[in-house]
Design a protein around this motif. Structure first.
Motif, PDB file in Angstrom:
ATOM      1  N   ILE A  28      31.685 -12.360  39.836  1.00  0.00           N
ATOM      2  CA  ILE A  28      31.315 -12.400  41.240  1.00  0.00           C
ATOM      3  C   ILE A  28      32.251 -11.444  41.959  1.00  0.00           C
ATOM      4  O   ILE A  28      33.460 -11.436  41.715  1.00  0.00           O
ATOM      5  N   THR A  29      31.713 -10.621  42.844  1.00  0.00           N
ATOM      6  CA  THR A  29      32.539  -9.662  43.567  1.00  0.00           C
ATOM      7  C   THR A  29      32.174  -9.674  45.043  1.00  0.00           C
ATOM      8  O   THR A  29      31.030  -9.978  45.407  1.00  0.00           O
ATOM      9  N   SER A  30      33.154  -9.375  45.884  1.00  0.00           N
ATOM     10  CA  SER A  30      32.914  -9.289  47.325  1.00  0.00           C
ATOM     11  C   SER A  30      32.264  -7.954  47.659  1.00  0.00           C
ATOM     12  O   SER A  30      32.672  -6.910  47.158  1.00  0.00           O
ATOM     13  N   LEU A  31      31.274  -7.994  48.544  1.00  0.00           N
ATOM     14  CA  LEU A  31      30.632  -6.776  49.025  1.00  0.00           C
ATOM     15  C   LEU A  31      31.053  -6.569  50.473  1.00  0.00           C
ATOM     16  O   LEU A  31      32.203  -6.764  50.825  1.00  0.00           O
ATOM     17  N   ASP A  32      30.130  -6.189  51.317  1.00  0.00           N
ATOM     18  CA  ASP A  32      30.478  -6.021  52.720  1.00  0.00           C
ATOM     19  C   ASP A  32      30.619  -7.388  53.390  1.00  0.00           C
ATOM     20  O   ASP A  32      29.843  -8.306  53.138  1.00  0.00           O
ATOM     21  N   GLY A  33      31.620  -7.490  54.251  1.00  0.00           N
ATOM     22  CA  GLY A  33      31.846  -8.761  54.921  1.00  0.00           C
ATOM     23  C   GLY A  33      32.096  -9.873  53.922  1.00  0.00           C
ATOM     24  O   GLY A  33      32.930  -9.752  53.032  1.00  0.00           O
ATOM     25  N   ARG A  34      31.340 -10.962  54.047  1.00  0.00           N
ATOM     26  CA  ARG A  34      31.478 -12.091  53.119  1.00  0.00           C
ATOM     27  C   ARG A  34      30.312 -12.177  52.141  1.00  0.00           C
ATOM     28  O   ARG A  34      30.129 -13.192  51.484  1.00  0.00           O
ATOM     29  N   ASN A  35      29.522 -11.121  52.059  1.00  0.00           N
ATOM     30  CA  ASN A  35      28.437 -11.095  51.084  1.00  0.00           C
ATOM     31  C   ASN A  35      29.007 -10.951  49.682  1.00  0.00           C
ATOM     32  O   ASN A  35      30.063 -10.336  49.487  1.00  0.00           O
ATOM     33  N   ILE A  36      28.326 -11.529  48.695  1.00  0.00           N
ATOM     34  CA  ILE A  36      28.802 -11.472  47.323  1.00  0.00           C
ATOM     35  C   ILE A  36      27.730 -10.902  46.405  1.00  0.00           C
ATOM     36  O   ILE A  36      26.536 -10.925  46.705  1.00  0.00           O
ATOM     37  N   GLY A  37      28.177 -10.349  45.293  1.00  0.00           N
ATOM     38  CA  GLY A  37      27.288  -9.820  44.257  1.00  0.00           C
ATOM     39  C   GLY A  37      28.020  -9.914  42.939  1.00  0.00           C
ATOM     40  O   GLY A  37      28.961 -10.668  42.776  1.00  0.00           O
ATOM     41  N   GLY A  38      27.568  -9.105  41.967  1.00  0.00           N
ATOM     42  CA  GLY A  38      28.254  -9.069  40.687  1.00  0.00           C
ATOM     43  C   GLY A  38      27.403  -9.537  39.532  1.00  0.00           C
ATOM     44  O   GLY A  38      26.190  -9.761  39.650  1.00  0.00           O
ATOM     45  N   GLY A  39      28.059  -9.699  38.379  1.00  0.00           N
ATOM     46  CA  GLY A  39      27.363 -10.004  37.144  1.00  0.00           C
ATOM     47  C   GLY A  39      26.595 -11.309  37.158  1.00  0.00           C
ATOM     48  O   GLY A  39      25.613 -11.465  36.435  1.00  0.00           O
ATOM     49  N   SER A  40      27.022 -12.262  37.980  1.00  0.00           N
ATOM     50  CA  SER A  40      26.305 -13.530  38.053  1.00  0.00           C
ATOM     51  C   SER A  40      24.945 -13.398  38.716  1.00  0.00           C
ATOM     52  O   SER A  40      24.141 -14.329  38.657  1.00  0.00           O
TER      53      SER A  40
END
Length: 279
Positions: free
Chosen positions: A71-83
């Motif tokens: 899980i990685t942080s994107l812009d602001g508090r949005n998240i993305g990543g392998g999950s």
């Protein structure tokens, strides 16, 4: 070595990476490095290959797909990543990186992928996107609809709870909760409902791509890895029977999935093979 931090545009968030170029001499080709599940451009082969390849005149682009980290942080508090990764997004990201190199004058790149990145590399070259010069698959997993089953049987991902977790994921997606996270009993520990279903149903099949690749291929694995989960011999049999391009296989002694303690030796062997295959 000269390093450039790059940002590769996509339809969503940009892909960060490092572009490595030799500090002297001719650049004979460029390599695209596809990282494995939940890894990134500064771990694994994406980290230890560039220095060796640069000495052979091969520039390297190591970059993060949208499926990097768990899980990685994107812009602001949005998240993305392998999950949250989806197969079609991974394929699109690899194409965006290839286009980035082509726009800089580096066409027909060498494609090198580790683990999940190796499976995606076979898909990329099977599609002949950017007319790759050569393909190196480092411990590429089998992919396809059996991969989640195989991983779980080996004690990863869902372990013996796969039917239960797939049913829960289907229920969550049906309720419009596809991006909600689910805990898994083993690596990679957490995944979204839609990503679990996507892995089960839409993961490209490595063996099916074998007969489509048109460039010289090296497929290697460590001797501590399963020939079922990492099917070097079966892939080479299909690839060589198709006669579009030659596939060579290696089983490296005293090597695990990450080539722990053998990184330098593996990098030199891969670089030697690339030189023979491409020039």
């Amino acid at each position: 070595m000269p390093l450039e931090l790059v940002s590769i545009p996509t339809v969503a968030e940009p892909l960060d990476g490092l572009f490595y170029t030799p500090d002297a001499g001719e650049i004979r080709a460029a390599a695209l490095l596809f990282h494995g599940n939940c890894h990134n451009f500064y771990t694994g082969p994406s980290r230890f290959l560039p220095q060796v390849l640069l000495r052979r005149g091969i520039a390297c682009l190591a970059f993060n797909r949208r499926g990097h980290e768990m899980i990685t942080s994107l812009d602001g508090r949005n998240i993305g990543g392998g999950s949250f990764q989806l197969a079609h997004e991974s394929i699109a990201d690899n194409r965006a990186a290839s286009d980035f190199l082509a726009a800089r004058g580096f066409e027909r790149p060498i494609i090198i992928g580790h683990s999940n990145g190796g499976m995606l590399a076979a898909q990329h070259c099977g599609d002949d996107y950017g007319s790759p010069r050569a393909l190196v698959m480092m411990s590429a997993h089998s992919g396809g609809t059996t991969n989640v089953v195989e991983m779980s049987r080996l004690g990863l991902l869902a372990q013996d709870r796969l039917p239960e977790l797939l049913a829960r994921a289907e229920h969550m997606v049906a309720e419009g909760r596809g991006r909600e996270l689910m805990l898994l009993p083993d690596w990679w520990w957490v995944i979204s409902a839609e990503s679990l279903l996507d892995r089960a149903h839409n993961t490209p099949d490595t063996l099916e791509n074998a007969a489509r690749v048109r460039c010289p291929t090296l497929y290697l694995r460590g001797d501590k890895e399963s020939p079922v989960g990492y099917p070097t011999e079966a892939y080479a049999e299909r690839a060589n029977a198709a006669s579009l391009a030659r596939c060579e296989t290696w089983v490296l002694p005293d090597c695990d999935h990450f080539y722990t303690g053998q990184e330098q030796q593996v990098a030199e062997k891969v670089a030697d093979w690339i030189e023979k295959a491409c020039w």
